[in-house]
Design a protein around this motif. Structure first.
Motif, PDB file in Angstrom:
ATOM      1  N   LYS A 334      21.490  -5.405  24.707  1.00  0.00           N
ATOM      2  CA  LYS A 334      20.156  -5.058  25.202  1.00  0.00           C
ATOM      3  C   LYS A 334      19.746  -3.627  24.872  1.00  0.00           C
ATOM      4  O   LYS A 334      18.571  -3.285  25.000  1.00  0.00           O
ATOM      5  N   MET A 335      20.672  -2.792  24.448  1.00  0.00           N
ATOM      6  CA  MET A 335      20.410  -1.370  24.308  1.00  0.00           C
ATOM      7  C   MET A 335      19.226  -1.076  23.397  1.00  0.00           C
ATOM      8  O   MET A 335      19.106  -1.616  22.301  1.00  0.00           O
ATOM      9  N   ILE A 336      18.326  -0.216  23.883  1.00  0.00           N
ATOM     10  CA  ILE A 336      17.186   0.255  23.115  1.00  0.00           C
ATOM     11  C   ILE A 336      17.237   1.777  23.108  1.00  0.00           C
ATOM     12  O   ILE A 336      17.387   2.411  24.147  1.00  0.00           O
ATOM     13  N   ILE A 337      17.143   2.368  21.926  1.00  0.00           N
ATOM     14  CA  ILE A 337      17.058   3.821  21.816  1.00  0.00           C
ATOM     15  C   ILE A 337      15.626   4.157  21.426  1.00  0.00           C
ATOM     16  O   ILE A 337      15.050   3.528  20.542  1.00  0.00           O
ATOM     17  N   PHE A 338      15.055   5.170  22.100  1.00  0.00           N
ATOM     18  CA  PHE A 338      13.618   5.378  21.913  1.00  0.00           C
ATOM     19  C   PHE A 338      13.194   6.759  22.395  1.00  0.00           C
ATOM     20  O   PHE A 338      13.959   7.505  23.002  1.00  0.00           O
ATOM     21  N   HIS A 339      11.947   7.052  22.115  1.00  0.00           N
ATOM     22  CA  HIS A 339      11.260   8.170  22.755  1.00  0.00           C
ATOM     23  C   HIS A 339       9.784   7.818  22.818  1.00  0.00           C
ATOM     24  O   HIS A 339       9.240   7.209  21.902  1.00  0.00           O
ATOM     25  N   ASN A 340       9.160   8.214  23.923  1.00  0.00           N
ATOM     26  CA  ASN A 340       7.721   8.080  24.070  1.00  0.00           C
ATOM     27  C   ASN A 340       7.107   9.466  24.040  1.00  0.00           C
ATOM     28  O   ASN A 340       7.809  10.479  24.124  1.00  0.00           O
TER      29      ASN A 340
END
Length: 405
Positions: A334-340
């Motif tokens: 499920k891991m999501i790497i991100f930035h908003n």
């Protein structure tokens, strides 16, 4: 007859297993094991899964058309799996007052998504053996008044520094230009009290990344903008990406932003402070960055792994690494790497799921927070590819708040 049935069953099982393995069977117990598949995979992806792609695309389109219909979204969207675009579209206007329509070639202020590139620049210097992330910033800048804050603590927001945007209110809105060095000099002169002992806890703070931009310039001997261009943008095939220093604000492809009641957002002095914001890019350029990052062409897989070993943020179980937020960090499926990001009317989201190399990019030049609401995109992919229907709950709907991007 029984033998024939067994043979047919075996052939069917073999066929479907082959499809699953060649296209969507990714197993990444940690992100350092991401590797590029064979080049012919692109052809098999498109050929075998065209019907699935169409179904996913229709679901994603329905979501964004609904947002646009209700006037709560204006921007560009791109969704890809393993570098293959499965959906992209532009909604609304590049300039809402001039009624200039958006296209997928438009560039947007990335706001805090820029922090990904600042962290990548630091880690490039780390890989080149030019800096030690466990060293203090004062080692490189003797005038810096805090002698225990390390580069790593700047990267993961555990430095304890206060936010320069709150402290420099009298100058950041002036009709002048400031630089990242201006912030370093400001802190050196005023010696503000830290909010907490460095390393004690996480607290998101733009000051950290401005100081990291100063460090890139100090170590590399070039401007922050030039270093990014040479070491990241060009190798990652991002021809339309630049910092605000090199962006033509009057070019037809440069978007303008607006806040509530369609109010234009003017440029302020702090817009030219780099490290925490003020990189402009397009959805296609960001996709190229995602592909090259995942393929180990920008940083080594080991370095990328370091960037995703984050500290807890106490927000929905998320972690913060080096310029990257991590959702479901302990579950590789499920891991999501991100930035908003959020800055002067721009809302941006850059999100990657390593398991199946899904990349979701949403760039908006309108103040509404719907740019962050990408859960329906991942839900559409999971329903179609994995028959995994997940109920949406309040935590999954909400990404970082206004002051925590």
């Amino acid at each position: 007859m029984m033998k024939n049935k067994i043979l047919i069953s075996f052939i069917c099982i073999l066929f479907f297993n082959t499809i699953g393995t060649s296209v969507f069977d990714y197993s990444f117990p940690n992100i350092s094991k991401i590797s590029r598949k064979a080049d012919n995979k692109k052809e098999s992806f498109i050929k075998i899964n065209q019907a699935l792609i169409q179904t996913i695309s229709e679901k994603i389109s329905k979501h964004y058309l609904n947002l646009f219909k209700h006037r709560v979204f204006n921007g560009c969207v791109l969704v890809a799996i393993d570098g293959n675009i499965i959906y992209e579209n532009a909604f609304g206007y590049s300039d809402i007052h001039q009624k200039a329509p958006l296209t997928t070639n438009n560039i947007f202020q990335l706001a805090s998504v820029s922090k990904i590139f600042t962290a990548t620049a630091i880690m490039k210097l780390y890989e080149q053996g030019k800096l030690d992330i466990n060293q203090t910033l004062q080692y490189y800048f003797p005038q810096f008044p805090y002698n225990t804050i390390t580069i790593k603590q700047l990267l993961n927001h555990t430095s304890g520094l206060p936010n320069y945007l709150n402290l420099m209110k009298d100058v950041v809105r002036q009709d002048t230009t400031l630089s990242s060095q201006s912030v370093l000099d400001f802190f050196a002169a005023h010696k503000y009290k830290l909010e907490y002992k460095p390393g004690r806890r996480y607290h998101y703070c733009n000051t950290n990344y401005v100081l990291l931009a100063c460090l890139v310039e100090k170590i590399s001997g070039s401007s922050f903008s030039d270093f990014l261009k040479k070491e990241i943008f060009t190798p990652a095939e991002m021809p339309h990406t630049n910092t605000i220093q090199y962006v033509d604000m009057f070019d037809k492809n440069t978007t303008t932003s607006s806040e509530y009641k369609k109010r234009y957002m003017p440029l302020y002095a702090c817009d030219f402070i780099l490290g925490d914001k003020s990189i402009y890019s397009s959805t296609h350029d960001l996709l190229n960055f995602s592909k090259n990052l995942m393929d180990g062409k920008i940083l080594s897989p080991t370095t990328l792994q370091m960037m995703t070993e984050g500290v807890p943020t106490k927000r929905y179980g998320m972690y913060y690494g080096f310029g990257l937020r991590i959702r479901d960090a302990k579950d590789s499926a499920k891991m999501i790497i991100f930035h908003n990001g959020w800055w002067h009317g721009y809302r941006t989201a850059f999100q990657m799921r390593p398991k199946d190399r899904v990349t979701v990019i949403v760039l908006s030049n309108h103040i509404h927070k719907t740019a962050y609401y990408t859960y329906p995109v991942f839900q559409a992919i999971d329903e179609v590819l994995y028959n995994n229907k997940t109920e949406i709950n309040s935590n999954q709907e909400i990404y970082p708040t206004l002051g925590d991007e």
